[in-house]
Design an enzyme around this catalytic site. Structure first.
Site, PDB file in Angstrom:
ATOM      1  N   ARG A 190       0.821  -1.226   0.037  1.00  9.09           N
ATOM      2  CA  ARG A 190      -0.019  -0.030  -0.090  1.00  9.09           C
ATOM      3  C   ARG A 190       0.908   1.344   0.138  1.00  9.09           C
ATOM      4  NH1 ARG A 190      -3.565  -2.637   4.852  1.00  9.09           N
ATOM      5  NH2 ARG A 190      -1.413  -3.280   5.258  1.00  9.09           N
TER       6      ARG A 190
ATOM      7  N   THR B   2       9.386   1.565   6.848  1.00  8.19           N
ATOM      8  CA  THR B   2       9.221   0.448   7.668  1.00  8.19           C
ATOM      9  C   THR B   2       9.190   0.460   9.220  1.00  8.19           C
ATOM     10  OG1 THR B   2       9.914  -0.531   5.857  1.00  8.19           O
ATOM     11  CG2 THR B   2       8.963  -2.107   7.703  1.00  8.19           C
TER      12      THR B   2
ATOM     13  N   ALA C 297      12.074   7.288   9.078  1.00  5.88           N
ATOM     14  CA  ALA C 297      11.029   8.140   9.593  1.00  5.88           C
ATOM     15  C   ALA C 297       9.713   7.238  10.254  1.00  5.88           C
ATOM     16  CB  ALA C 297      10.546   9.150   8.678  1.00  5.88           C
TER      17      ALA C 297
ATOM     18  N   PHE D 209       5.852   9.900   8.304  1.00  9.61           N
ATOM     19  CA  PHE D 209       6.395  10.901   7.275  1.00  9.61           C
ATOM     20  C   PHE D 209       5.273  11.947   7.026  1.00  9.61           C
ATOM     21  CE2 PHE D 209       9.382   7.485   5.645  1.00  9.61           C
ATOM     22  CZ  PHE D 209      10.366   8.341   5.373  1.00  9.61           C
TER      23      PHE D 209
ATOM     24  N   HIS E 216      -8.082   7.250  15.339  1.00 15.87           N
ATOM     25  CA  HIS E 216      -7.881   6.256  14.218  1.00 15.87           C
ATOM     26  C   HIS E 216      -8.983   5.429  13.600  1.00 15.87           C
ATOM     27  CE1 HIS E 216      -3.422   7.507  15.263  1.00 15.87           C
ATOM     28  NE2 HIS E 216      -3.162   6.827  14.100  1.00 15.87           N
TER      29      HIS E 216
ATOM     30  N   LYS F 123      -6.634  -0.431  13.256  1.00 14.77           N
ATOM     31  CA  LYS F 123      -5.352  -0.333  13.964  1.00 14.77           C
ATOM     32  C   LYS F 123      -5.119  -1.179  15.210  1.00 14.77           C
ATOM     33  CE  LYS F 123      -2.211   3.406  15.592  1.00 14.77           C
ATOM     34  NZ  LYS F 123      -1.166   3.036  14.718  1.00 14.77           N
TER      35      LYS F 123
ATOM     36  N   GLY G 291       2.100   5.003  18.162  1.00 12.19           N
ATOM     37  CA  GLY G 291       3.433   5.459  18.676  1.00 12.19           C
ATOM     38  C   GLY G 291       3.644   6.981  18.462  1.00 12.19           C
TER      39      GLY G 291
HETATM   40  N1  LIG Z   1       6.508   6.034   8.504  1.00 12.28           N
HETATM   41  C1  LIG Z   1       5.384   6.127   7.896  1.00 12.28           C
HETATM   42  O1  LIG Z   1       5.019   7.320   7.885  1.00 12.28           O
HETATM   43  C2  LIG Z   1       4.502   5.055   7.664  1.00 12.28           C
HETATM   44  C3  LIG Z   1       3.208   4.984   7.136  1.00 12.28           C
HETATM   45  C4  LIG Z   1       2.313   3.981   6.899  1.00 12.28           C
HETATM   46  C5  LIG Z   1       3.092   2.768   6.954  1.00 12.28           C
HETATM   47  N2  LIG Z   1       4.237   2.550   7.575  1.00 12.28           N
HETATM   48  C6  LIG Z   1       4.826   1.280   7.653  1.00 12.28           C
HETATM   49  O2  LIG Z   1       5.311   0.844   6.269  1.00 12.28           O
HETATM   50  C7  LIG Z   1       5.491  -0.741   6.411  1.00 12.28           C
HETATM   51  C8  LIG Z   1       4.465  -0.864   5.120  1.00 12.28           C
HETATM   52  O3  LIG Z   1       3.264  -0.682   5.186  1.00 12.28           O
HETATM   53  P1  LIG Z   1       2.176  -1.011   3.914  1.00 12.28           P
HETATM   54  O4  LIG Z   1       0.796  -0.567   4.726  1.00 12.28           O
HETATM   55  O5  LIG Z   1       2.476  -0.512   2.805  1.00 12.28           O
HETATM   56  O6  LIG Z   1       2.278  -2.781   4.126  1.00 12.28           O
HETATM   57  P2  LIG Z   1       1.630  -3.649   2.847  1.00 12.28           P
HETATM   58  O7  LIG Z   1       1.643  -4.935   3.537  1.00 12.28           O
HETATM   59  O8  LIG Z   1       0.454  -3.075   2.125  1.00 12.28           O
HETATM   60  O9  LIG Z   1       3.018  -3.627   2.159  1.00 12.28           O
HETATM   61  C9  LIG Z   1       4.175  -4.328   2.339  1.00 12.28           C
HETATM   62  C10 LIG Z   1       4.861  -4.846   1.048  1.00 12.28           C
HETATM   63  O10 LIG Z   1       6.219  -5.399   1.479  1.00 12.28           O
HETATM   64  C11 LIG Z   1       6.388  -6.510   0.579  1.00 12.28           C
HETATM   65  N3  LIG Z   1       7.532  -7.389   1.214  1.00 12.28           N
HETATM   66  C12 LIG Z   1       7.538  -8.122   2.126  1.00 12.28           C
HETATM   67  N4  LIG Z   1       8.691  -8.789   2.260  1.00 12.28           N
HETATM   68  C13 LIG Z   1       9.569  -8.263   1.338  1.00 12.28           C
HETATM   69  C14 LIG Z   1      10.848  -8.692   1.068  1.00 12.28           C
HETATM   70  N5  LIG Z   1      11.691  -9.324   1.667  1.00 12.28           N
HETATM   71  N6  LIG Z   1      11.573  -7.505   0.225  1.00 12.28           N
HETATM   72  C15 LIG Z   1      10.750  -6.848  -0.614  1.00 12.28           C
HETATM   73  N7  LIG Z   1       9.263  -6.544  -0.307  1.00 12.28           N
HETATM   74  C16 LIG Z   1       8.815  -7.305   0.634  1.00 12.28           C
HETATM   75  C17 LIG Z   1       5.185  -7.216   0.750  1.00 12.28           C
HETATM   76  O11 LIG Z   1       5.144  -8.102  -0.605  1.00 12.28           O
HETATM   77  C18 LIG Z   1       4.124  -5.997   0.365  1.00 12.28           C
HETATM   78  O12 LIG Z   1       4.027  -5.690  -1.086  1.00 12.28           O
HETATM   79  C19 LIG Z   1       4.676  -1.144   7.591  1.00 12.28           C
HETATM   80  O13 LIG Z   1       5.620  -1.252   8.516  1.00 12.28           O
HETATM   81  C20 LIG Z   1       3.925   0.150   8.094  1.00 12.28           C
HETATM   82  O14 LIG Z   1       3.932   0.178   9.715  1.00 12.28           O
HETATM   83  C21 LIG Z   1       5.014   3.547   7.708  1.00 12.28           C
END
Ligand SMILES: NC(=O)c1ccc[n+]([C@@H]2O[C@H](COP(=O)([O-])OP(=O)(O)OC[C@H]3O[C@@H](n4cnc5c(N)ncnc54)[C@H](O)[C@@H]3O)[C@@H](O)[C@H]2O)c1
Length: 248
Positions: A12, A77, A105, A108, A135, A139, A145
């Site tokens: 996503r 992540t 971050a 973000f 939220h 969640k 956090g």
């Molecule tokens: N920092 C921020 O502001 C912020 C905001 C939203 C989400 N997040 C974090 O971002 C991360 C991803 O969220 P999401 O909603 O996109 O999750 P998601 O499950 O939609 O996507 C994760 C993707 O990673 C892929 N993946 C898994 N293992 C992998 C590997 N070894 N190599 C490459 N790709 C791999 C999966 O196939 C999937 O497409 C989570 O940890 C979430 O908490 C951070």
């Protein structure tokens, strides 16, 4: 043009990053990789910055590989611990290019990061302070956090100013006063239709200041991700938190 590769591109967040990189006038998409793809395809020849949004269990390994490939890395992540960060610092010390950078971050969203910052600036002027985060009901953790971080920011500012504890005559609670984080009450609302929202309430006799951030969808993170892509290379080593890139 900044050449950007996205790791976790089918996810996503990763999907949104692919679109944001394609849409911005100063970035171009290099590789869009996901689980099972070979990250060593990412090299300085095709990539300036790799953006990593995957899952906590694989993120450290991905970041270490990307450092070894000689590119700067922007990480969204979650799940980073001091121990994992030490491994990133150790890898950077052996990195193939001098002054390589990793930027991480936890949030973000510029509005959320500024809410935290403004709360820290304002906290010392108010007798009372509480945090309310709201939220979507899917969640799994509460409070968020980000809200916990904001509570610590407020508490640190109050301590530095020598403020007394927030006034509260509550004798029997039953949970309705929320979680107390470093002396600051933090409340969590879970409501269908919401996404990610935070309010900091600051009170004095006869007045209130409310600082509020509303992140309506994942697009809220993209200006922050693009900012990090543009600035990461100017911050060698490990940098944590978008506040460090905002000239605050
Ligand atoms: N920092 C921020 O502001 C912020 C905001 C939203 C989400 N997040 C974090 O971002 C991360 C991803 O969220 P999401 O909603 O996109 O999750 P998601 O499950 O939609 O996507 C994760 C993707 O990673 C892929 N993946 C898994 N293992 C992998 C590997 N070894 N190599 C490459 N790709 C791999 C999966 O196939 C999937 O497409 C989570 O940890 C979430 O908490 C951070």
């Amino acid at each position: 043009m900044i050449k950007v590769s996205v790791v976790g591109a089918k996810g996503r967040m990763g999907g949104n990053v692919v679109n944001a990189v394609n849409d911005a006038s100063d970035t171009e998409l290099a590789l869009a990789l996901d689980a099972g793809d070979d990250l060593t395809r990412i090299t300085p020849d095709n990539t300036d910055v790799a953006v990593e949004f995957t899952v906590p269990s694989v993120s450290l390994g991905n970041v270490l590989t990307l450092i070894g490939q000689g590119v700067d890395v922007v990480v969204g992540t979650t799940g980073w611990t001091d121990e994992k960060l030490d491994q990133v610092r150790a890898a950077l010390a052996q990195a193939p290019r001098p002054n390589q950078s990793v930027f991480i971050a936890p949030n973000f969203a510029i509005s959320a990061v500024l809410t935290d910052h403004f709360a820290g600036l304002a906290a010392k002027y108010f007798e009372s302070a509480e945090v309310v985060e709201m939220h979507h009901p899917d969640k799994v953790d509460a409070p968020s956090g980000t809200a916990i971080h904001t509570a610590h920011t407020i508490a640190d500012a109050r301590k530095a100013a020598g403020l007394a504890p927030v006034p509260d005559a509550t004798e029997t609670d039953g949970g309705s006063r929320g979680q107390t984080v470093d002396g600051i009450h933090v409340h969590a609302v879970r409501l269908r239709g919401l996404n990610a929202h935070e309010e900091v309430l600051l009170g004095n006799p006869g007045e209130q200041l409310v600082i509020r951030s509303d992140c309506f969808d994942r697009g809220s993170f993209m200006p922050g991700v693009l900012l990090a892509v543009r600035k990461v290379s100017a911050h060698p080593g490990v940098t944590i938190g978008l506040n460090n890139l905002l000239d605050l």
